[in-house]
Design a protein around this motif. Structure first.
Motif, short mmCIF file in Angstrom:
data_model
loop_
_atom_site.label_atom_id
_atom_site.label_comp_id
_atom_site.label_asym_id
_atom_site.label_seq_id
_atom_site.Cartn_x
_atom_site.Cartn_y
_atom_site.Cartn_z
N VAL A 143 0.86 -1.18 0.00
CA VAL A 143 0.00 0.00 0.00
C VAL A 143 0.89 1.23 0.00
CG1 VAL A 143 -1.87 -1.14 1.23
CG2 VAL A 143 -0.12 0.11 2.50
N SER A 144 0.32 2.30 -0.44
CA SER A 144 1.13 3.52 -0.58
C SER A 144 1.58 4.04 0.77
CB SER A 144 0.30 4.58 -1.29
OG SER A 144 -0.74 5.00 -0.44
N GLU A 145 2.68 4.75 0.74
CA GLU A 145 3.17 5.42 1.96
C GLU A 145 2.09 6.35 2.49
OE1 GLU A 145 5.90 5.04 3.85
OE2 GLU A 145 6.09 3.26 2.59
N GLU A 146 1.43 6.97 1.55
CA GLU A 146 0.36 7.90 1.88
C GLU A 146 -0.69 7.22 2.76
OE1 GLU A 146 -1.84 11.04 2.35
OE2 GLU A 146 0.17 10.96 1.49
N TYR A 147 -1.08 6.05 2.31
CA TYR A 147 -2.08 5.25 3.02
C TYR A 147 -1.60 4.92 4.42
CZ TYR A 147 -5.03 1.24 4.18
OH TYR A 147 -5.88 0.37 4.79
N LYS A 148 -0.35 4.51 4.48
CA LYS A 148 0.20 4.15 5.79
C LYS A 148 0.21 5.33 6.74
CE LYS A 148 3.51 0.52 4.47
NZ LYS A 148 4.95 0.20 4.50
N ARG A 149 0.61 6.47 6.21
CA ARG A 149 0.67 7.65 7.07
C ARG A 149 -0.72 8.01 7.60
NH1 ARG A 149 2.59 11.58 3.64
NH2 ARG A 149 3.89 9.90 2.75
N LYS A 150 -1.67 7.88 6.73
CA LYS A 150 -3.04 8.22 7.13
C LYS A 150 -3.52 7.27 8.22
CE LYS A 150 -7.50 7.89 5.28
NZ LYS A 150 -8.11 7.12 4.20
N LYS A 151 -3.22 6.02 8.03
CA LYS A 151 -3.63 5.00 9.00
C LYS A 151 -3.00 5.27 10.37
CE LYS A 151 -6.15 1.24 8.77
NZ LYS A 151 -7.05 0.59 7.83
N LYS A 152 -1.72 5.57 10.33
CA LYS A 152 -1.03 5.88 11.59
C LYS A 152 -1.68 7.07 12.28
CE LYS A 152 3.60 4.84 12.39
NZ LYS A 152 5.06 5.02 12.31
N LYS A 153 -1.99 8.07 11.49
CA LYS A 153 -2.65 9.26 12.05
C LYS A 153 -3.93 8.87 12.75
CE LYS A 153 -0.91 13.51 11.15
NZ LYS A 153 -0.51 13.95 9.80
N GLU A 154 -4.69 8.03 12.10
CA GLU A 154 -5.97 7.63 12.69
C GLU A 154 -5.76 6.93 14.03
OE1 GLU A 154 -7.83 6.49 8.41
OE2 GLU A 154 -8.59 5.31 10.10
N ILE A 155 -4.78 6.05 14.02
CA ILE A 155 -4.50 5.34 15.27
C ILE A 155 -4.07 6.32 16.35
CG2 ILE A 155 -2.98 3.65 16.38
CD1 ILE A 155 -2.84 2.24 13.60
N LEU A 156 -3.16 7.18 15.99
CA LEU A 156 -2.64 8.14 16.96
C LEU A 156 -3.75 9.03 17.49
CD1 LEU A 156 0.75 9.10 15.29
CD2 LEU A 156 0.42 7.88 17.45
N SER A 157 -4.62 9.41 16.61
CA SER A 157 -5.71 10.28 17.03
C SER A 157 -6.63 9.58 18.03
CB SER A 157 -6.49 10.72 15.79
OG SER A 157 -7.78 11.12 16.16
N GLY A 158 -6.94 8.33 17.73
CA GLY A 158 -7.76 7.56 18.67
C GLY A 158 -7.03 7.36 19.98
N ALA A 188 -4.17 3.18 32.13
CA ALA A 188 -5.56 2.71 32.19
C ALA A 188 -6.18 2.52 30.81
CB ALA A 188 -6.39 3.68 33.02
N ALA A 189 -5.70 3.26 29.83
CA ALA A 189 -6.25 3.10 28.49
C ALA A 189 -5.79 1.75 27.92
CB ALA A 189 -5.79 4.24 27.60
N THR A 190 -6.70 0.99 27.41
CA THR A 190 -6.33 -0.32 26.88
C THR A 190 -6.30 -0.29 25.36
OG1 THR A 190 -8.57 -1.16 26.63
CG2 THR A 190 -7.56 -1.37 28.81
N ILE A 191 -5.62 -1.25 24.82
CA ILE A 191 -5.59 -1.36 23.37
C ILE A 191 -7.02 -1.51 22.84
CG2 ILE A 191 -4.87 -2.83 21.45
CD1 ILE A 191 -2.57 -1.33 22.49
N ASP A 192 -7.83 -2.20 23.58
CA ASP A 192 -9.22 -2.34 23.16
C ASP A 192 -9.95 -1.00 23.14
OD1 ASP A 192 -9.74 -5.07 22.45
OD2 ASP A 192 -9.35 -5.59 24.52
N ASP A 193 -9.59 -0.14 24.07
CA ASP A 193 -10.16 1.21 24.03
C ASP A 193 -9.79 1.87 22.71
OD1 ASP A 193 -11.31 1.13 26.55
OD2 ASP A 193 -9.51 1.87 27.55
N ILE A 194 -8.53 1.75 22.36
CA ILE A 194 -8.07 2.41 21.13
C ILE A 194 -8.74 1.78 19.92
CG2 ILE A 194 -6.03 2.95 19.73
CD1 ILE A 194 -4.37 2.90 22.29
N VAL A 195 -8.90 0.48 19.96
CA VAL A 195 -9.63 -0.19 18.89
C VAL A 195 -11.03 0.39 18.76
CG1 VAL A 195 -10.74 -2.36 18.23
CG2 VAL A 195 -8.35 -2.35 18.98
N ALA A 196 -11.71 0.48 19.89
CA ALA A 196 -13.07 0.98 19.88
C ALA A 196 -13.12 2.42 19.39
CB ALA A 196 -13.68 0.89 21.28
N TYR A 197 -12.14 3.19 19.83
CA TYR A 197 -12.16 4.61 19.51
C TYR A 197 -11.77 4.89 18.07
CZ TYR A 197 -12.75 9.23 21.41
OH TYR A 197 -13.25 10.47 21.71
#
Lengths: 205, 205, 205, 205
Positions: free
Chosen positions: D5-20, D32-41
């Motif tokens: 996948v494009s670098e662009e795509y990867k960067r966007k995905k990372k951003k989304e994760i970081l934002s959550g 206290a924040a769990t990975i599942d919280d981040i998944v949900a968010y």
DNA sequence: CATGAATGAGGATTCATTCAT
DNA sequence: GATGAATGAATCCTCATTCAT
């Protein structure tokens, strides 16, 4: 120099502990009831409880013995006053019937007893003891009456004493179980109903 | 992107857990059985168990529902094929009688069920639910038959349907209890004996 | 029959636990510090800790109360001995300045306190309590001095007491934060610098 | 054959994760924040998250880098457009002042940042890195301005650039902390007040 | 690459039992 | 003998991380 106390005192203390424990075991079950519950309920300190019983389990077992030992001796005695088998059997039915309405203490005792009985299925050794005791005492109580009745001709000879005995206790345990879990269970009426069925069967030509 | 595992797979997994749990609860009781026991017994990891059930209690409750829900639906259905009330009642007696010899799984289930029933006496809410369910389903099963029999004249009209129903379940619970704790208990014979008494009573002029 | 241990003993024990816990919370944070850490650090058994506190959180909260409750009472008292507002304000600045060099225990306490303060932003209720306490006590400490100084003419009347108070605590919290994370932070000098700026401003025509 | 996948795509995905993750860390804290919280968010699957970050801690660290790296580069650039030291300093004060009212995202970021800063006091290595970065960048930002101002004669030469710089960041951190935990904190007014004090001091003969 | 089920070490808490006072 | 504080093994449950599909 341990302060000696009278046997009387000790017995009273044990009774208090057992009484508190019975309530706790009934209210929460053996496992769930904690020593602290018993402390709270009986007002006796934790250390003192362990002076009289060496474990929670021992309290439990004593509670169960207490009942069978004495109560059953009395039962056999009482029956002996009746001269006919029919009267004896009828007396037994009536005895159980007239336990109702149940006091809280009796309900507690029944709950604990039934739970223990069920639990006994898990322990080979316990199971054997209980079954032997059941055979030797409970079943025998009825089979003796049956044999007497069949000898005197009161009861039809075709009835198998063991089956009648089995039926009797099967039914009483079931009735107590239902009574304990259901306030509205028509305990007395149903016992009378069964009593009628059984006696009619036994007396019929 | 399709579900990682099929619904089928999940259902199977739940079954496995429930099956292991049933054995554990039967062998040790709800309180005494630990999650680690279930892990050891079912071969499923602790974490996985908590993926399917959110607590030990939930496993327990599901185990108990499982039984009533489906089994009872089937029961009512089966009865409907008989055209006379007597046949229906007889069928019920026979059905329970023919459960013997009990598989280990059935014994486990009965033990857990009876223990739960007893335990329910401790929880107002649970108790109400169970009693309502008992009334609505178990008792009704019999009272419906009774009424049918009385309408068609098969059964004597003097018999109180509720008492017959009460007697039936009182007796069955007692018989299962005795069967579970005593290998030698003459389960089938005694059920037949009671069946005879009851039917004879109901059919008598 | 007298209490097994004196109140004095209990208080001492609690202190020991709190002291161990403080070190652990400071070293790892509330979440990351485990009860086992506290056990290891305080040398008190796990069970004993739960005899004195009913949860890890309670230990944390007590640790935070401890501080505010007593320390603040003393603070208000100390200030009252000064007769001029300027002296009072100056005393406060000096008091905080002279905390340096920080003992390990004070650093721990500050770390825990700041972390808790931050954490409070996550809990509506906690947040409200803390802010009210802050207003009622910390801010009031300064605004009272300000009003006194303005009434006596020591301080210029144009200064808003609330802003001066806000500035004071904003600054103190910032300084403690920096001091805690940076050994080389010129804590005393900077406090003196700010003290100079503020007093000069307040006293000017 | 990994689907590239494009670098662009990867960067966007990372951003989304970081934002959550930012939202989760702010709401509950890092521990206290769990990975599942981040998944949900974030709506991103657990597996995917681990494709982009190798641990929860790495997410945290990246979140903190993100900020300093870029934001600070921009800051230095912006300042360079002003020709006088006074204007530069004033600009910095105004910049922070005008952050208010804070967006939720900024509050989250500040909470996480402050918590991390505090946490850094626990890790020698982390602490060193942060302090060096602070010195090299944050303090330098101010000391450079100070030196410039003193060279041009705008600021009095007696002022110690390091102390002014320390004061500035001490105060800003304190103000952000208070703002984050107290909705009613008069953030802007107090910043303006301090700005006035500092500039007046520096400019006075 | 994405998914989410599986894993199991780790953590808070409970409680039977012991024992110093 | 009585007391209740101390102990620590045992228990339920969580959650970061892995990995088969």
């Amino acid at each position: 120099m341990p302060p000696i106390v009278s046997e009387e005192y000790k017995r009273k203390k044990k009774k208090e502990i057992l009484s508190g424990a019975l309530a706790c075991f009934a209210k929460k079950g053996f496992q769930a009831a904690t020593i602290d519950d018993i402390v709270a309920y009986s007002g006796i300190s934790k250390g003192a409880i362990y002076n009289y019983f060496k474990s929670k389990e021992e309290i439990y077992l004593e509670l169960l013995n207490e009942q069978t030992e004495s109560a059953n001796a009395r039962l056999a005695e009482k029956i002996s006053v009746f001269s006919s088998a029919e009267e004896k059997l009828e007396y037994l039915f009536d005895l159980y019937r007239d336990m109702s309405p149940f006091s809280q203490e009796r309900k507690d005792r029944i709950t604990v007893q039934l739970e223990f009985t069920l639990h006994s299925s898990r322990d080979e050794n316990l199971n054997r003891i209980l079954n032997e005791r059941g055979k030797k005492f409970f079943l025998k109580l009825i089979t003796d009456i049956m044999e007497e009745g069949q000898n005197t001709g009161e009861f039809r000879s075709g009835a198998d004493p063991n089956h009648v005995a089995g039926l009797f206790w099967t039914f009483m345990d079931g009735a107590m179980l239902h009574r304990v879990i259901n306030e509205e269970y028509p305990y007395k009426t149903i016992i009378d109903y069964v009593k009628g069925l059984v006696l009619q069967d036994l007396k019929q030509g």
